[in-house]
Design an enzyme around this catalytic site. Sequence first.
Site, PDB file in Angstrom:
ATOM      1  N   TYR A   1     -36.327   0.125 -26.198  1.00  0.00           N
ATOM      2  CA  TYR A   1     -37.543  -0.527 -25.685  1.00  0.00           C
ATOM      3  C   TYR A   1     -37.837   0.434 -24.235  1.00  0.00           C
ATOM      4  O   TYR A   1     -39.012   0.869 -24.307  1.00  0.00           O
ATOM      5  CB  TYR A   1     -37.371  -2.053 -25.139  1.00  0.00           C
ATOM      6  CG  TYR A   1     -36.966  -2.730 -26.365  1.00  0.00           C
ATOM      7  CD1 TYR A   1     -37.943  -3.394 -27.383  1.00  0.00           C
ATOM      8  CD2 TYR A   1     -35.771  -3.250 -26.708  1.00  0.00           C
ATOM      9  CE1 TYR A   1     -38.049  -4.218 -28.098  1.00  0.00           C
ATOM     10  CE2 TYR A   1     -35.597  -3.994 -27.778  1.00  0.00           C
ATOM     11  CZ  TYR A   1     -36.734  -4.471 -28.883  1.00  0.00           C
ATOM     12  OH  TYR A   1     -36.268  -5.439 -29.664  1.00  0.00           O
TER      13      TYR A   1
ATOM     14  N   ASN B   1     -46.192  -8.033 -32.550  1.00  0.00           N
ATOM     15  CA  ASN B   1     -46.583  -6.908 -33.730  1.00  0.00           C
ATOM     16  C   ASN B   1     -47.388  -7.443 -35.020  1.00  0.00           C
ATOM     17  O   ASN B   1     -46.744  -8.186 -35.832  1.00  0.00           O
ATOM     18  CB  ASN B   1     -45.413  -6.183 -34.031  1.00  0.00           C
ATOM     19  CG  ASN B   1     -45.844  -5.322 -35.088  1.00  0.00           C
ATOM     20  OD1 ASN B   1     -46.683  -4.862 -35.150  1.00  0.00           O
ATOM     21  ND2 ASN B   1     -44.526  -4.986 -35.944  1.00  0.00           N
TER      22      ASN B   1
ATOM     23  N   CYS C   1     -40.750  -1.939 -36.335  1.00  0.00           N
ATOM     24  CA  CYS C   1     -40.278  -2.828 -35.197  1.00  0.00           C
ATOM     25  C   CYS C   1     -38.870  -3.204 -35.112  1.00  0.00           C
ATOM     26  O   CYS C   1     -38.070  -3.209 -34.206  1.00  0.00           O
ATOM     27  CB  CYS C   1     -41.099  -4.168 -34.856  1.00  0.00           C
ATOM     28  SG  CYS C   1     -41.589  -4.859 -36.320  1.00  0.00           S
ATOM     29  N   HIS C   2     -38.304  -3.149 -36.265  1.00  0.00           N
ATOM     30  CA  HIS C   2     -36.818  -3.310 -36.700  1.00  0.00           C
ATOM     31  C   HIS C   2     -36.178  -2.154 -36.173  1.00  0.00           C
ATOM     32  O   HIS C   2     -34.742  -2.371 -35.901  1.00  0.00           O
ATOM     33  CB  HIS C   2     -36.558  -3.721 -37.971  1.00  0.00           C
ATOM     34  CG  HIS C   2     -36.881  -2.535 -38.956  1.00  0.00           C
ATOM     35  ND1 HIS C   2     -38.093  -2.365 -39.423  1.00  0.00           N
ATOM     36  CD2 HIS C   2     -36.215  -1.613 -39.560  1.00  0.00           C
ATOM     37  CE1 HIS C   2     -38.357  -1.396 -40.187  1.00  0.00           C
ATOM     38  NE2 HIS C   2     -37.175  -0.937 -40.427  1.00  0.00           N
TER      39      HIS C   2
ATOM     40  N   GLU D   1     -31.806   1.100 -44.513  1.00  0.00           N
ATOM     41  CA  GLU D   1     -32.176   2.255 -44.162  1.00  0.00           C
ATOM     42  C   GLU D   1     -30.948   3.343 -44.021  1.00  0.00           C
ATOM     43  O   GLU D   1     -31.361   4.428 -43.624  1.00  0.00           O
ATOM     44  CB  GLU D   1     -33.218   2.436 -42.980  1.00  0.00           C
ATOM     45  CG  GLU D   1     -34.589   1.407 -43.424  1.00  0.00           C
ATOM     46  CD  GLU D   1     -35.607   1.402 -42.449  1.00  0.00           C
ATOM     47  OE1 GLU D   1     -35.128   1.816 -41.207  1.00  0.00           O
ATOM     48  OE2 GLU D   1     -36.832   1.343 -42.719  1.00  0.00           O
TER      49      GLU D   1
END
Length: 115
Positions: free
Chosen positions: A23, A45, A69-70, A96
């Site tokens: 962030y 979001n 956003c993850h 991922e």
Amino acid sequence: MKSFYEKCYAVLRKVPKGKVTTYKEIARALNSKAYRAVGTAMNKNPYAFPAARGRAGGDSLKSSDLVPCHRVINSNGELGGFASGLKNKIKLLKSEGVEISNNKIDLKKYFFRLR
DNA sequence: CTAATGACATTTG
DNA sequence: ACAAATGCCATTA
């Protein structure tokens, strides 16, 4: 004119799969210190991954418009939060290729530097 | 306009 | 190392 939130999304879209950012880093990329507001932006979001919302496809958003956003975590390597459940966030990240040990991520390996 | 709210960060006990 | 307190900024009520 673009809102601060949209700027956050724009920057976040640069983060590739298999990497993460924080962030604080996003705020810094915007030449700002509003990392708190960045968190709020992620919470609201509107471009969240369908998988992250616990639903399969069906929306009309293009993948190029989606915001990962993850891939945003706390600056200390902890996961932070997630609107549709932290567990979902973990699942997406692991899928991922991001290793998560003890609810933490190794920033030395997976941190994507902006700017 | 003022007050309240967070998916945060840093300092302090 | 952990928990609480403080500071922070954009957005919203």
